[in-house]
Enzyme design. Structure first.
Site, short mmCIF file in Angstrom:
data_model
loop_
_atom_site.label_atom_id
_atom_site.label_comp_id
_atom_site.label_asym_id
_atom_site.label_seq_id
_atom_site.Cartn_x
_atom_site.Cartn_y
_atom_site.Cartn_z
N THR B 11 0.80 -1.23 0.00
CA THR B 11 0.00 0.00 0.00
C THR B 11 0.84 1.28 0.00
O THR B 11 0.31 2.34 -0.29
CB THR B 11 -0.95 0.02 1.22
OG1 THR B 11 -0.16 -0.13 2.41
CG2 THR B 11 -1.99 -1.08 1.12
N GLY B 12 2.12 1.18 0.30
CA GLY B 12 2.98 2.38 0.36
C GLY B 12 3.34 2.88 -1.03
O GLY B 12 2.87 2.38 -2.05
N ARG B 112 21.53 -5.83 2.78
CA ARG B 112 22.11 -5.68 1.44
C ARG B 112 23.60 -6.01 1.41
O ARG B 112 24.11 -6.50 0.40
CB ARG B 112 21.92 -4.25 0.93
CG ARG B 112 20.58 -3.98 0.32
CD ARG B 112 20.58 -2.61 -0.36
NE ARG B 112 19.22 -2.19 -0.64
CZ ARG B 112 18.78 -0.93 -0.56
NH1 ARG B 112 19.62 0.03 -0.20
NH2 ARG B 112 17.53 -0.62 -0.83
N CYS B 151 18.41 3.44 -4.58
CA CYS B 151 18.12 4.18 -5.82
C CYS B 151 19.29 5.04 -6.29
O CYS B 151 19.54 5.17 -7.50
CB CYS B 151 16.88 5.04 -5.65
SG CYS B 151 16.85 6.03 -4.16
N GLN B 177 18.91 14.50 -5.70
CA GLN B 177 17.90 13.46 -5.59
C GLN B 177 16.49 14.02 -5.41
O GLN B 177 16.27 15.02 -4.72
CB GLN B 177 18.26 12.54 -4.42
CG GLN B 177 19.58 11.82 -4.64
CD GLN B 177 19.94 10.83 -3.54
OE1 GLN B 177 21.06 10.84 -3.04
NE2 GLN B 177 19.02 9.96 -3.17
N SER B 180 10.70 11.95 -4.00
CA SER B 180 9.98 10.67 -3.91
C SER B 180 10.85 9.57 -3.32
O SER B 180 10.33 8.58 -2.81
CB SER B 180 9.45 10.26 -5.28
OG SER B 180 10.51 10.08 -6.19
N GLY B 181 12.16 9.74 -3.38
CA GLY B 181 13.06 8.75 -2.81
C GLY B 181 12.92 8.60 -1.31
O GLY B 181 13.31 7.59 -0.73
N GLU B 203 22.64 7.62 3.23
CA GLU B 203 22.70 7.46 1.77
C GLU B 203 24.13 7.41 1.25
O GLU B 203 24.45 6.62 0.36
CB GLU B 203 21.97 8.65 1.12
CG GLU B 203 21.64 8.45 -0.34
CD GLU B 203 20.29 7.79 -0.54
OE1 GLU B 203 19.64 7.40 0.47
OE2 GLU B 203 19.87 7.64 -1.70
N LYS B 206 25.60 4.05 1.82
CA LYS B 206 25.05 3.05 0.90
C LYS B 206 25.72 3.13 -0.47
O LYS B 206 26.07 2.11 -1.07
CB LYS B 206 23.53 3.26 0.74
CG LYS B 206 22.71 2.84 1.94
CD LYS B 206 21.23 3.18 1.74
CE LYS B 206 20.45 2.97 3.04
NZ LYS B 206 19.10 3.58 2.98
N HIS B 243 16.73 10.80 -10.12
CA HIS B 243 17.96 11.21 -9.45
C HIS B 243 19.01 11.55 -10.53
O HIS B 243 19.28 10.74 -11.42
CB HIS B 243 18.51 10.08 -8.58
CG HIS B 243 17.70 9.82 -7.35
ND1 HIS B 243 16.66 10.61 -6.93
CD2 HIS B 243 17.80 8.82 -6.41
CE1 HIS B 243 16.16 10.13 -5.80
NE2 HIS B 243 16.81 9.05 -5.47
#
Lengths: 347, 347, 347, 347
Positions: B11-12, B112, B151, B177, B180-181, B203, B206, B243
């Protein structure tokens, strides 16, 4: 002591900033405003489409606009001129003023890299004013031409100057630049809403060359560029004012982030009316999301540099810096150079 | 051949993208949607505040939402699960599905960098799926867990892979960026209008670690990280999707920009339903202002990488790259990994 | 059946929308693209700075651009022309095409209120095409000129037409208009970021007069304007596409909101390829925050009208409506009029 | 004369504006700041996430935050309290302060329409303070509660008051409201970028009822609402500060636009420290594109009302008005009411 000043190209976006910043200036008294011939004879209020968020100063509003020509301002008894003309216009219009003996503090990009023209930030390289003697010798001018750098350059160079004690070798810089840097009509809304543009014509080259000149050394006769490699990637984003820049600097030494922050904070400002103190405001690791354009561009009335996000990389450091592009990056930079010219006796 | 799939956390914002992208997918048939217990029993239309700009597919709108629990989806007869849960939730919820034998293609950031979890971009490192055997040995799972990168990482890594033939040594990358990220409520309007934020929590790390894993080599037993140094500076700007990244890459060799563009253009894509062809669209020097988020994020339905602005620096090159962060950078990445898992026989 | 069509002024923002919308059109085949003389002889790809977010159709990209002149398109064997020229240009350029016998469906604002020129929305007043006979009589043209209304007018008029059964007396309308309505360079970023502009030159008058013509009645010889009073207040806001409008309508009858919604939903569409069904999508009281530009402008491929927020006032109702201003409000409107002209036998 | 004041709910967005506006206030001395219990005991700097673009005043930064409770501020010796709490919190927290004898000037929306609570704009209806006697009789309070209206109401009401001499009968108003009106986290970036939202919960009702109370007449015992019909349509747009409103007013008389502009310009301001002079700045027909939020919200330090675009309609006039929503529309409005309370002897 009062110095009578004039503005060449006073009706445009940067011209309006000059007028806003000169209102209430402790020593400069605005005595002449010039524009294109079609505006000559109008009042400033009629000639300018005023778009700054403070009102036009009353006395300036009723001032008569004159042509951008030494004859036209002869009666104004002006000692110092500020210039914010498009560079192609400035290249034609500035020389007659210099020949006529005026001292011109110019924001226009023409001649910034000329070997005999000082490109100056008063807190960084005031000694480069010595080039004026070279300039007068070579060009036979009675006046003097001094330039300030491009808005994206000036945002970064004070922090690089603070780093130079650690042996600055390579700079990679990405910019997030506000739309006001392109002038009032430079970026359309269709181009920039919900978008970013990874290219600003000529900007990358300016950052790469002007930085090396500003950080270079002057031996009284010639100016040697700093030997750092600088590569810039310039982006336009949907903000109004304030250029934010991400810097990756490779250094000969290996300072930790705390030492870098301390070097930036301790970097000496100039003792001039418009110089901020400190020159560089530095956010620590507890506020990693600063500086931000909207929150930090007004530091020291828009004349300060704000840095933050200092972190170590494998062979150097990375950090962010920010300045108000139409104040510290344009009109304010020229005014500050004007203050230095007065202080050093050129006016 | 049709594969029945389910979405964990449907739902997200990313969940809605999964549903949009799976609508009309040639092989995947959506058979289960899960959400938090409070939504269980509702129809999807009731449970989701739909915010994508295409309508909810009719069949999905009336589908019953079930709890995110292996028992709750047992009747759905699903072969493959996509996951777009917040990482803290995913860390608790994914293991029971793996123990129950499900193959999970997950966009969540937990695990990850785990040594036995493949972090995969099908066009870059499909062989890393071999880690599934290691994973099953170590964890005793019947299922399999595969992750796609963040992303901002996925936007850059295909271009770095194309550069690796020139000896990739150091990467400095600045990101611009889209909001929406951060998810639907991640960035408030007061934070970002007329502003930019030079920090996105976690970020930078990552980008620095995931890139080296993605470009690393797998010998059948262990995965060795690529030895390039990667330093990232991450910024949020007022754009909705897409991005944009500025890359400075130092290389062992000294290719000219034309050779770099050619290497990017020639980089091979994968033969999977959602893979673009070419993988990387490259703008030449005649269009230096591309890629731009709003104009280029929809290349190949949002699954492509777009590059441009390639220029030489003193010891390497600089360029810009762009991808759609919620398609190629999130839901689309997981779906593509799902296609690879089917192709390779894991589903 | 295929109809060969041309676009006058094909390289501008609306021209690009025409090309995007005609790509894949069931009956129209693009056979000629015109632009200013300086572009004549170039390919379309060279002449247009393409800024739409889908690629240029391959066949159009290589089409030769010709001058906007009947002689220049004589060989193209075109049956119908679309025009999206600036109104001052159109006023000079359209007549020669009409004298040469072409049927022109024009989005340009010149002559919209002329007594013998049909101003048409196919779902609202198709019978006004009868004015073509009057026009041919008076002007001696072999061709025919049909106009579509302004983008802000077309957004509102279908809802007013649906209300007319309740006795439309007075309309007060406020618009929130997207920047694309002003053309690619019409609104600068400095004007609109963090801002709104409560004035669009000429727009209020267009909404007030065009609405009354569109809703007026044609008796076969003369067109009588509708006698409603219309007052408009037009604002530009920082959105890209989609005009949102707040309408306050005073009515002779006293319908409740449910009856108004039903009248809008039941309003009949036209049986033409580009007409949406239903013409007006209406959100109910459970979704009071719709329509929104970004979420709803793509309804029916941008050709639909979306309404919501219907509430009773003391002597009428208030509601919101929205349409895509460069699709339904410009290029799409002309194409739809073209479809009507074919259907009615004028082409 | 100095008056010691406190702020209930000092750490939120409006609380920060109170602190900014009280810094340097000629008569008010900030002596207490309250927040939720979890912040009690912290310094203000620690408790507030400061987001205003001027620095926290040094003395406030080190002030200790106390709980929002009469006992907690007993030692602060405060004569006047400002309140900017969420209305549900204010409804519980304000009464104990009133019982304890404090005079409270509140921006919270609870009780604004209560028959015995003055809803006051000092320049419009200062006589409504007489309701304090009624309030004390009915509620048995030693203190006094005064409310200021909602930000969207206060933008429009001064102009309506100026029109009332022409017989105000009906008002249709559309608002273009800035995101700051919803608080720091009220509108997400995903909701508003490239968008507008035609609904703000409860706002339309506030504009319709508060306006009639503000313009109503008080006979010393009871307050009669003004009998104008007011209908509002409220929209959120992507601006930071400044509400712009389009008003259509139907009037008994038939003034021409010049007479309306003159009535607005001549409308008397109040003789209080924070009142602007003139209260309403009016742009003439030569500047039809003003007021604009970014250019005009700072008129009179954000305390003024700016109008323009006055035009005749069939049975009245239309015009635009604007005010700074978090200054004149919130914190500044409460401070001004505080100044009136001092002037009238209630403090």
């Amino acid at each position: 002591m009062s110095v009578r000043v004039g503005i060449l190209g006073a009706t445009g976006a940067v011209g309006q900033r000059f007028i806003q910043l000169l209102d209430g200036h402790p020593t400069f008294e605005l005595a002449a405003v010039t524009a294109s011939p079609s505006s000559a004879g109008s009042t400033y209020r009629e000639a300018a489409k005023w778009r700054v968020d403070t009102p036009i100063p009353d006395d300036v509003a009723e001032m008569e606009v004159v042509a951008t020509d030494p004859d036209a301002i002869a009666d104004a008894d002006v000692d110092l001129l500020f210039s914010s003309l498009p560079s192609s216009v400035a290249a034609e219009v500035e020389p007659p003023f210099l020949e006529a003996g005026y001292v011109v503090s110019s924001n226009s990009s023409n001649d910034r890299m000329a070997a005999d023209v000082p490109l100056t930030i008063p807190e960084i390289n005031p000694d480069h004013l010595g080039l004026i003697d070279v300039q007068r010798d070579e060009r036979g001018w009675d006046g003097a031409l001094v330039k300030n750098p491009n808005c994206s350059t000036i945002t970064m160079v004070p922090t690089l100057a603070a780093l130079d004690e650690f042996g600055l070798e390579t700079v990679h810089v990405s910019t997030l630049q506000a739309v006001s840097g392109a002038g009032y009509s430079g970026v359309t809304s269709m181009e920039i809403l919900d978008n970013a543009i990874p290219h600003i014509g000529g900007e990358e080259d300016k950052m790469e060359t002007e930085s090396r000149k500003l950080l270079g050394s002057f031996d009284g006769a010639e100016l040697a560029l700093h030997d750092a490699d600088v590569a810039a990637s310039c982006n336009r984003i949907p903000t109004l004012d304030g250029h934010l820049e991400n810097v990756f600097a490779e250094l000969a030494d290996d300072p930790d982030p705390a030492a870098v922050r301390e070097a930036m904070r301790a970097f000496e400002s100039a003792d001039l009316p418009s110089s901020p103190d400190p020159l560089i405001k530095v956010f620590g690791p507890d506020e990693p999301d600063r500086p931000q354009p909207r929150l930090d561009r007004t530091y020291a009335g828009g004349m300060g540099i704000v840095a933050g996000g200092v972190e170590a990389t494998t062979n150097g450091i990375q950090y962010n810096c920010l300045a108000h592009n139409t104040i510290r990056g344009a009109a304010g930079a020229s005014i500050l150079n004007g203050e230095l010219l007065v202080e050093e006796g050129y006016v």
